[in-house]
Design a protein around this motif. Structure first.
Motif, PDB file in Angstrom:
ATOM      1  N   HIS A 114      -9.892  11.019  -3.912  1.00  0.00           N
ATOM      2  CA  HIS A 114      -9.977  10.869  -5.532  1.00  0.00           C
ATOM      3  C   HIS A 114     -10.387   9.567  -5.884  1.00  0.00           C
ATOM      4  N   GLY A 115      -9.850   8.321  -4.956  1.00  0.00           N
ATOM      5  CA  GLY A 115     -10.006   7.154  -5.138  1.00  0.00           C
ATOM      6  C   GLY A 115     -10.810   6.181  -4.361  1.00  0.00           C
ATOM      7  N   ARG A 116     -11.985   7.159  -3.834  1.00  0.00           N
ATOM      8  CA  ARG A 116     -12.838   6.426  -2.967  1.00  0.00           C
ATOM      9  C   ARG A 116     -14.124   6.859  -3.324  1.00  0.00           C
ATOM     10  N   SER A 117     -15.211   6.228  -2.709  1.00  0.00           N
ATOM     11  CA  SER A 117     -16.820   6.614  -2.989  1.00  0.00           C
ATOM     12  C   SER A 117     -17.256   6.901  -1.711  1.00  0.00           C
ATOM     13  N   GLN A 118     -16.768   6.785  -0.484  1.00  0.00           N
ATOM     14  CA  GLN A 118     -17.449   7.007   0.883  1.00  0.00           C
ATOM     15  C   GLN A 118     -16.530   8.323   1.561  1.00  0.00           C
ATOM     16  N   HIS A 119     -17.225   9.096   2.179  1.00  0.00           N
ATOM     17  CA  HIS A 119     -16.343  10.216   2.942  1.00  0.00           C
ATOM     18  C   HIS A 119     -16.581   9.728   4.470  1.00  0.00           C
ATOM     19  N   GLN A 120     -16.230   8.520   4.826  1.00  0.00           N
ATOM     20  CA  GLN A 120     -15.993   8.134   6.238  1.00  0.00           C
ATOM     21  C   GLN A 120     -14.673   7.341   6.063  1.00  0.00           C
ATOM     22  N   LEU A 121     -13.668   7.783   6.922  1.00  0.00           N
ATOM     23  CA  LEU A 121     -12.337   6.994   6.871  1.00  0.00           C
ATOM     24  C   LEU A 121     -12.846   5.523   6.981  1.00  0.00           C
ATOM     25  N   HIS A 122     -12.185   4.803   6.124  1.00  0.00           N
ATOM     26  CA  HIS A 122     -12.325   3.411   6.232  1.00  0.00           C
ATOM     27  C   HIS A 122     -11.205   2.549   5.883  1.00  0.00           C
ATOM     28  N   ILE A 123     -10.617   1.701   6.510  1.00  0.00           N
ATOM     29  CA  ILE A 123      -9.457   1.165   6.083  1.00  0.00           C
ATOM     30  C   ILE A 123      -9.667  -0.404   5.665  1.00  0.00           C
ATOM     31  N   HIS A 124      -9.291  -0.850   4.508  1.00  0.00           N
ATOM     32  CA  HIS A 124      -9.716  -1.880   4.053  1.00  0.00           C
ATOM     33  C   HIS A 124      -8.713  -3.320   4.566  1.00  0.00           C
ATOM     34  N   ILE A 125      -9.190  -4.235   5.085  1.00  0.00           N
ATOM     35  CA  ILE A 125      -8.308  -5.366   5.909  1.00  0.00           C
ATOM     36  C   ILE A 125      -8.557  -6.424   4.852  1.00  0.00           C
ATOM     37  N   ASP A 126      -7.671  -6.811   4.154  1.00  0.00           N
ATOM     38  CA  ASP A 126      -7.693  -8.100   3.293  1.00  0.00           C
ATOM     39  C   ASP A 126      -6.497  -8.464   2.782  1.00  0.00           C
ATOM     40  N   CYS A 127      -6.261  -9.152   1.632  1.00  0.00           N
ATOM     41  CA  CYS A 127      -5.285  -9.791   1.249  1.00  0.00           C
ATOM     42  C   CYS A 127      -4.440  -8.904   0.255  1.00  0.00           C
ATOM     43  N   LEU A 128      -3.174  -8.926  -0.029  1.00  0.00           N
ATOM     44  CA  LEU A 128      -2.541  -8.527  -1.215  1.00  0.00           C
ATOM     45  C   LEU A 128      -2.771  -9.322  -2.182  1.00  0.00           C
ATOM     46  N   ARG A 129      -2.680  -8.763  -3.562  1.00  0.00           N
ATOM     47  CA  ARG A 129      -2.877  -9.566  -4.850  1.00  0.00           C
ATOM     48  C   ARG A 129      -1.656 -10.142  -4.894  1.00  0.00           C
ATOM     49  N   ALA A 130      -1.514 -11.819  -5.594  1.00  0.00           N
ATOM     50  CA  ALA A 130      -0.644 -12.576  -5.730  1.00  0.00           C
ATOM     51  C   ALA A 130       0.493 -11.811  -6.637  1.00  0.00           C
ATOM     52  N   ASP A 131       0.082 -11.077  -7.877  1.00  0.00           N
ATOM     53  CA  ASP A 131       1.189 -10.483  -8.636  1.00  0.00           C
ATOM     54  C   ASP A 131       1.933  -9.514  -7.888  1.00  0.00           C
ATOM     55  N   VAL A 132       1.261  -8.711  -6.845  1.00  0.00           N
ATOM     56  CA  VAL A 132       1.980  -7.607  -6.275  1.00  0.00           C
ATOM     57  C   VAL A 132       2.859  -8.082  -5.267  1.00  0.00           C
ATOM     58  N   LEU A 133       2.333  -9.369  -4.495  1.00  0.00           N
ATOM     59  CA  LEU A 133       3.457 -10.098  -3.668  1.00  0.00           C
ATOM     60  C   LEU A 133       4.579 -10.475  -4.471  1.00  0.00           C
ATOM     61  N   ALA A 134       4.651 -10.794  -5.483  1.00  0.00           N
ATOM     62  CA  ALA A 134       5.627 -11.423  -6.334  1.00  0.00           C
ATOM     63  C   ALA A 134       6.452 -10.095  -6.559  1.00  0.00           C
ATOM     64  N   GLN A 135       5.984  -9.120  -6.971  1.00  0.00           N
ATOM     65  CA  GLN A 135       6.591  -8.008  -7.314  1.00  0.00           C
ATOM     66  C   GLN A 135       7.464  -7.491  -6.116  1.00  0.00           C
ATOM     67  N   LEU A 136       6.924  -7.364  -4.856  1.00  0.00           N
ATOM     68  CA  LEU A 136       7.666  -6.823  -3.830  1.00  0.00           C
ATOM     69  C   LEU A 136       8.593  -7.861  -3.440  1.00  0.00           C
ATOM     70  N   ALA A 137       8.389  -9.222  -3.547  1.00  0.00           N
ATOM     71  CA  ALA A 137       9.413 -10.242  -3.040  1.00  0.00           C
ATOM     72  C   ALA A 137      10.855  -9.876  -3.965  1.00  0.00           C
ATOM     73  N   ARG A 138      10.450  -9.657  -5.115  1.00  0.00           N
ATOM     74  CA  ARG A 138      11.738  -9.215  -5.953  1.00  0.00           C
ATOM     75  C   ARG A 138      12.441  -7.949  -5.836  1.00  0.00           C
ATOM     76  N   MET A 139      11.715  -7.082  -5.210  1.00  0.00           N
ATOM     77  CA  MET A 139      12.216  -5.659  -4.821  1.00  0.00           C
ATOM     78  C   MET A 139      12.797  -5.542  -3.444  1.00  0.00           C
ATOM     79  N   ALA A 140      12.545  -6.570  -2.433  1.00  0.00           N
ATOM     80  CA  ALA A 140      12.573  -6.595  -0.987  1.00  0.00           C
ATOM     81  C   ALA A 140      13.955  -6.126  -0.678  1.00  0.00           C
ATOM     82  N   ALA A 141      14.760  -6.483  -1.192  1.00  0.00           N
ATOM     83  CA  ALA A 141      16.228  -6.213  -0.823  1.00  0.00           C
ATOM     84  C   ALA A 141      16.732  -4.729  -1.055  1.00  0.00           C
TER      85      ALA A 141
END
Length: 267
Positions: free
Chosen positions: A136-163
């Protein structure tokens, strides 16, 4: 015969000209239909047969244990795609739950050096990420894993919730990009478990996998030991969640490059 004044005649002529122009106004071209098999076509063209890999197909591993290819994605300088060499639709494919199925996430993690090389500087473990979208959230019907960086704001959130993130799936106390995500930790330098099978076994089931998206990022524990953070989100039309975990990634890698803002890609 009645004669019109020059002013009225000019006005009448102007109206006729406007009407004619309006009738000939250019019509916006129709949006081209989606091409859900475009990636599969690229694999066949650039990754199969003599003289391959070529083009944006960077590597082919046809060994029985892997059978995968690596592509440079057209969106963003640092994004790469890991795909099966065989036809596999996506996260919902039953073949991924077989005991001998390749661990595509583990292979994709091993290819993150390509993002680091493109960056020209170290890619912190915590910033590196892998994303697999739902149908439902993709445009292609061939399995593809995106290799890249996390968003900076998501990183900050995950750091807050890490414990509060443990080794069992549990909802995060904060929404990520406005959506509910489940999270759990996995220990180890490399991915010794298959995140897709873990999701199916512990949180979803084989019939429900088409509604899920999966994101994996590197992490380190309080003791400095390496591990992984697994993030999963489920389709929810009520909240506008189409289960596209790629929304957590930034294809401009602002967390490392200092770019002005995150860059989204085409799913």
């Amino acid at each position: 015969m009645r004669v019109f004044s020059s002013r009225r005649s000019l006005a009448w002529l102007a109206c006729l000209m406007l009407a004619a122009c309006a009738s000939r106004a250019p019509v916006a071209p129709a949006k081209p239909p989606p091409k859900p098999d475009a990636l599969w076509g690229l694999i066949q063209r650039d990754c199969v047969g003599p003289g391959t890999p070529r083009g944006d197909c960077l590597a082919v591993d046809a060994s029985p244990a892997r059978r995968d290819v690596v592509f440079k994605d057209a969106h963003g300088q640092y994004q790469f795609l890991l795909m099966p060499l065989d036809k596999v639709s996506g996260i919902e494919s039953p073949a991924l739950l077989h005991a001998d199925a390749p661990n595509y996430f583990a292979t994709a993690w091993g290819e993150r050096w390509r993002t680091e090389r493109a960056l020209g500087q170290p890619l912190p473990r915590e910033v590196a990420s892998l994303a697999l979208n739902s149908p439902h959230g993709r445009s292609q019907h061939q399995l593809h894993i995106h290799i890249d960086c996390l968003r900076a704001d998501v990183l900050a959130q995950l750091a807050r919730m890490a414990a509060g993130i443990g080794t069992r799936w549990a909802p995060l106390p904060e929404l990520l990009r406005g959506h509910v995500y489940q999270a759990r930790r996995v220990s180890g330098e490399g991915l010794g478990v298959d995140p897709i099978q873990l999701l199916a076994r512990e949180l979803a089931d084989a019939q429900d996998m088409a509604h899920w998206s999966l994101v994996v990022s590197g992490t380190r524990g309080h003791d400095g030991q390496p591990g992984f953070l697994l993030l999963a989100t489920r389709l929810d039309a009520a909240t506008g969640n189409d289960a596209s975990g790629e929304e957590l990634q930034d294809h401009a890698c602002a967390a490392v490059t200092g770019a002005d803002g995150p860059l989204d890609g085409v799913r």
